[in-house]
Motif scaffolding. Structure first.
Motif, PDB file in Angstrom:
ATOM      1  N   THR A   4       0.919  -1.179  -0.370  1.00 54.19           N
ATOM      2  CA  THR A   4      -0.174   0.410  -0.364  1.00 54.19           C
ATOM      3  C   THR A   4       0.317   1.302  -0.209  1.00 54.19           C
ATOM      4  OG1 THR A   4      -1.967   1.135   1.165  1.00 54.19           O
ATOM      5  CG2 THR A   4       0.156   0.516   2.583  1.00 54.19           C
ATOM      6  N   THR A   5       0.150   2.334  -0.650  1.00 53.85           N
ATOM      7  CA  THR A   5       1.382   3.400  -0.554  1.00 53.85           C
ATOM      8  C   THR A   5       0.658   4.681   0.735  1.00 53.85           C
ATOM      9  OG1 THR A   5       0.851   3.640  -3.018  1.00 53.85           O
ATOM     10  CG2 THR A   5       1.655   5.733  -2.146  1.00 53.85           C
ATOM     11  N   VAL A   6       2.166   4.849   1.117  1.00 55.25           N
ATOM     12  CA  VAL A   6       1.683   5.748   2.660  1.00 55.25           C
ATOM     13  C   VAL A   6       2.353   6.881   2.245  1.00 55.25           C
ATOM     14  CG1 VAL A   6       1.452   3.602   3.853  1.00 55.25           C
ATOM     15  CG2 VAL A   6       4.243   4.103   3.329  1.00 55.25           C
ATOM     16  N   TYR A   7       1.965   7.921   3.047  1.00 54.09           N
ATOM     17  CA  TYR A   7       2.375   9.449   2.920  1.00 54.09           C
ATOM     18  C   TYR A   7       3.760   9.402   3.710  1.00 54.09           C
ATOM     19  CZ  TYR A   7       0.819  10.269  -1.658  1.00 54.09           C
ATOM     20  OH  TYR A   7       0.407   9.833  -2.927  1.00 54.09           O
ATOM     21  N   PRO A   8       3.976  10.176   4.204  1.00 49.90           N
ATOM     22  CA  PRO A   8       5.080  10.829   5.735  1.00 49.90           C
ATOM     23  C   PRO A   8       3.934  10.989   7.087  1.00 49.90           C
ATOM     24  CG  PRO A   8       6.402  12.228   4.090  1.00 49.90           C
ATOM     25  CD  PRO A   8       4.977  11.353   3.464  1.00 49.90           C
ATOM     26  N   SER A   9       4.199  11.690   8.055  1.00 52.03           N
ATOM     27  CA  SER A   9       3.596  12.343   9.383  1.00 52.03           C
ATOM     28  C   SER A   9       4.203  13.401   8.904  1.00 52.03           C
ATOM     29  CB  SER A   9       3.097  11.507  10.551  1.00 52.03           C
ATOM     30  OG  SER A   9       1.874  10.722   9.374  1.00 52.03           O
ATOM     31  N   TYR A  10       3.263  14.640   9.827  1.00 54.90           N
ATOM     32  CA  TYR A  10       4.389  15.777   9.999  1.00 54.90           C
ATOM     33  C   TYR A  10       3.964  16.014  11.365  1.00 54.90           C
ATOM     34  CZ  TYR A  10       5.544  20.639   9.824  1.00 54.90           C
ATOM     35  OH  TYR A  10       5.797  22.638  10.665  1.00 54.90           O
ATOM     36  N   ASP A  11       4.454  17.043  12.417  1.00 53.43           N
ATOM     37  CA  ASP A  11       4.467  16.818  13.298  1.00 53.43           C
ATOM     38  C   ASP A  11       4.578  18.607  14.021  1.00 53.43           C
ATOM     39  OD1 ASP A  11       4.477  17.244  16.717  1.00 53.43           O
ATOM     40  OD2 ASP A  11       5.353  15.103  16.917  1.00 53.43           O
ATOM     41  N   SER A  12       3.737  19.266  14.311  1.00 51.69           N
ATOM     42  CA  SER A  12       3.373  21.120  13.750  1.00 51.69           C
ATOM     43  C   SER A  12       4.297  21.005  15.253  1.00 51.69           C
ATOM     44  CB  SER A  12       2.655  21.255  14.367  1.00 51.69           C
ATOM     45  OG  SER A  12       1.163  20.476  15.166  1.00 51.69           O
ATOM     46  N   LYS A  13       4.293  20.548  16.935  1.00 53.79           N
ATOM     47  CA  LYS A  13       5.380  21.011  17.625  1.00 53.79           C
ATOM     48  C   LYS A  13       6.915  20.448  17.518  1.00 53.79           C
ATOM     49  CE  LYS A  13       1.200  20.106  20.622  1.00 53.79           C
ATOM     50  NZ  LYS A  13       0.690  18.927  21.763  1.00 53.79           N
ATOM     51  N   THR A  14       7.061  19.195  16.948  1.00 53.24           N
ATOM     52  CA  THR A  14       8.495  18.628  16.221  1.00 53.24           C
ATOM     53  C   THR A  14       8.951  19.633  15.371  1.00 53.24           C
ATOM     54  OG1 THR A  14       8.223  16.580  15.746  1.00 53.24           O
ATOM     55  CG2 THR A  14       8.504  17.377  17.933  1.00 53.24           C
ATOM     56  N   LYS A  15       7.969  20.425  14.393  1.00 55.31           N
ATOM     57  CA  LYS A  15       8.021  20.630  12.778  1.00 55.31           C
ATOM     58  C   LYS A  15       8.637  19.297  12.555  1.00 55.31           C
ATOM     59  CE  LYS A  15       7.354  24.593  14.123  1.00 55.31           C
ATOM     60  NZ  LYS A  15       5.639  24.769  14.104  1.00 55.31           N
ATOM     61  N   GLU A  16       8.925  18.036  12.435  1.00 56.82           N
ATOM     62  CA  GLU A  16       9.288  16.799  11.973  1.00 56.82           C
ATOM     63  C   GLU A  16       8.367  16.469  11.215  1.00 56.82           C
ATOM     64  OE1 GLU A  16      12.050  14.817  15.313  1.00 56.82           O
ATOM     65  OE2 GLU A  16      10.038  14.329  15.433  1.00 56.82           O
ATOM     66  N   VAL A  17       8.865  15.990  10.099  1.00 55.23           N
ATOM     67  CA  VAL A  17       8.086  15.131   8.341  1.00 55.23           C
ATOM     68  C   VAL A  17       8.699  13.635   9.074  1.00 55.23           C
ATOM     69  CG1 VAL A  17       7.744  14.791   6.575  1.00 55.23           C
ATOM     70  CG2 VAL A  17       7.820  17.189   7.489  1.00 55.23           C
ATOM     71  N   TYR A  18       8.094  12.343   9.108  1.00 54.48           N
ATOM     72  CA  TYR A  18       8.445  11.195   9.191  1.00 54.48           C
ATOM     73  C   TYR A  18       7.513  10.092   9.159  1.00 54.48           C
ATOM     74  CZ  TYR A  18       5.205  11.527  13.209  1.00 54.48           C
ATOM     75  OH  TYR A  18       3.724  11.588  13.359  1.00 54.48           O
TER      76      TYR A  18
END
Length: 417
Positions: free
Chosen positions: A136-150
């Motif tokens: 399955t195709t997945v996209y990264p998540s974004y954490d607005s607090k840590t500013k991390e794309v993961y």
């Protein structure tokens, strides 16, 4: 700076993103697909109203029985939920029985690929076949607090691929998309001996040692009151000391005449006895009901009254398997509230138990007076002249550390007829 990759100038200008190099080490999560790893502890109350169980659940906590990780559903913490409900390990050795198979699941990290799965040695002892494939195709998540794309890894940690002061653009998310995969292979035991499997994930090779045995059973023997409840599958076994009946009308029933005795389990070498739940039906009680109706007028009068009594098992809200005082939980995969006319006793191995000795019965009486006409119905029956006791055995796999259950029903003969 070492490890920084160059990306388009427009992306830098719009999102202030720093991309990080993807780690080169590959880790495939391998586990048996038929396991129990967490319990569900529900807080609240249960009551019986008009013969119906009413539940009021005020909180729910998932607890990983292996790692101890817990997840309170009120927090809606996805990381905590995954940690509590998943257990991932790299299995280095497995055992499979002849004429049986072991389900081996391989879960590469997101973006990694399964290059190959093959038998390195022992082809005469095992065969292997893919039984499940998921991509399955997945996209990264974004954490607005840590500013991390993961991306989330199998051990519940983050693989940070970039940092961004704001949510990435759609073009950036598309550029980072990956494929998440999951595969299951069945390893079939052909004849006793040793074998070795090698799977390769994104260039990293991992070996799994396989032992094929004539006896890879969870239970080698299960007995009650000195006689076996299961047939001995060992070579040259006589099976002369078993409870199991072979008559045409009672074939396969553990049909016993002793009210009490020791329940003993002999485990296979890769399994450990944890505990057993002895489940018996509640006692019978007589339930009564009655009503009357009358009407009188200048021209006519009418009256009707009735009463009935019927035997029934005493109703409960369920059985408490973990001793926390309620019957709302799911323990070792067993729902406590599925047993609403039962009692439970927790025992260790080789301990004395007393069987349920009250057979299924039905006693019913109904009387009615319909404006002077009297009616009555009486019904009484006892079916089977026998009663079952269920024993659920909880065990742990020594290799995978996961838990499983199996049950054994013992039928006590209450009458010779």
């Amino acid at each position: 700076m070492k490890g920084i990759k160059r990306i388009g100038a427009m992306a830098l200008a719009t999102a202030m993103i720093i991309s990080l190099a993807v780690p080169g080490s590959a880790k495939a999560a391998v586990y048996s697909s038929t396991t129990t790893v967490y319990d569900i502890d529900r807080q609240g109350t249960s009551s019986i109203e008009n013969g119906t169980v009413k539940e009021n659940v005020t909180g729910t906590i998932y607890r990983n029985r292996i790692t101890g990780a817990a997840y309170d559903t009120s927090t809606k913490n996805a990381d905590a939920e995954r940690a509590a409900t998943h257990y991932v390990q790299d299995v280095k050795k497995i055992e499979v029985g002849t004429d049986s198979y072991y389900g081996l699941s391989i879960n590469p990290e997101v973006g990694q690929t399964l290059d190959s799965v093959k038998i390195k040695s022992g082809k005469a002892n095992i065969s292997i076949k893919q039984s499940y494939k998921y991509e399955t195709t997945v996209y990264p998540s974004y954490d607005s607090k840590t500013k991390e794309v993961y991306f989330k890894k199998s051990d519940n940690t983050r693989e940070v691929i970039a940092t961004s002061e704001s949510y990435p653009t759609e073009e950036q998310m598309k550029a980072w998309k990956r494929v998440d995969t999951n595969y299951t292979y069945r390893i079939f035991g052909k004849k006793p001996g040793k074998a070795k499997i090698e799977y390769t994930v994104s260039g990293k090779k991992t070996k799994v040692n396989v032992t094929v045995s004539d006896d890879a059973r969870v239970f080698k023997a299960v007995s009650y009151a000195g006689k076996k409840l299961t047939r001995d599958l060992d070579r040259n076994a006589t099976n002369a000391n078993v409870w199991t009946s072979n008559t045409s009308n009672k074939a396969g029933i553990n049909y016993v005449t002793k009210k009490s005795g020791k329940f003993k389990v002999t485990m296979g070498k890769n399994y450990k006895f944890v505990k057993a739940f002895v489940i018996k039906s509640t006692p019978y009680e007589v339930k009564t009901d009655a009503d009357s109706y009358s009407y009188n007028s200048k021209y006519w009068s009418y009256s009707r009254s009735w009463s009935k009594s019927q035997t029934a098992r005493q109703k409960t809200t369920g059985i408490d398997l973990n001793g926390d005082g309620d019957t709302l939980d799911t323990i070792y995969g067993i729902n406590e509230n599925d047993y609403s006319e039962d009692t439970v006793q927790v025992i260790g191995n080789n301990k004395k138990i007393t069987l349920d000795t009250t057979p299924i019965k039905d006693e019913y009486t109904y009387t009615e007076n319909d404006n002077g006409r009297e009616y009555s119905t009486v019904r009484s029956s006892q079916s089977n002249m026998a009663e079952d006791t269920r024993i659920i055995v909880v065990y742990q796999n020594k290799i995978t550390k996961t838990f499983g259950t199996d049950h054994f029903d013992i039928t006590y003969r209450t009458s010779k007829n």
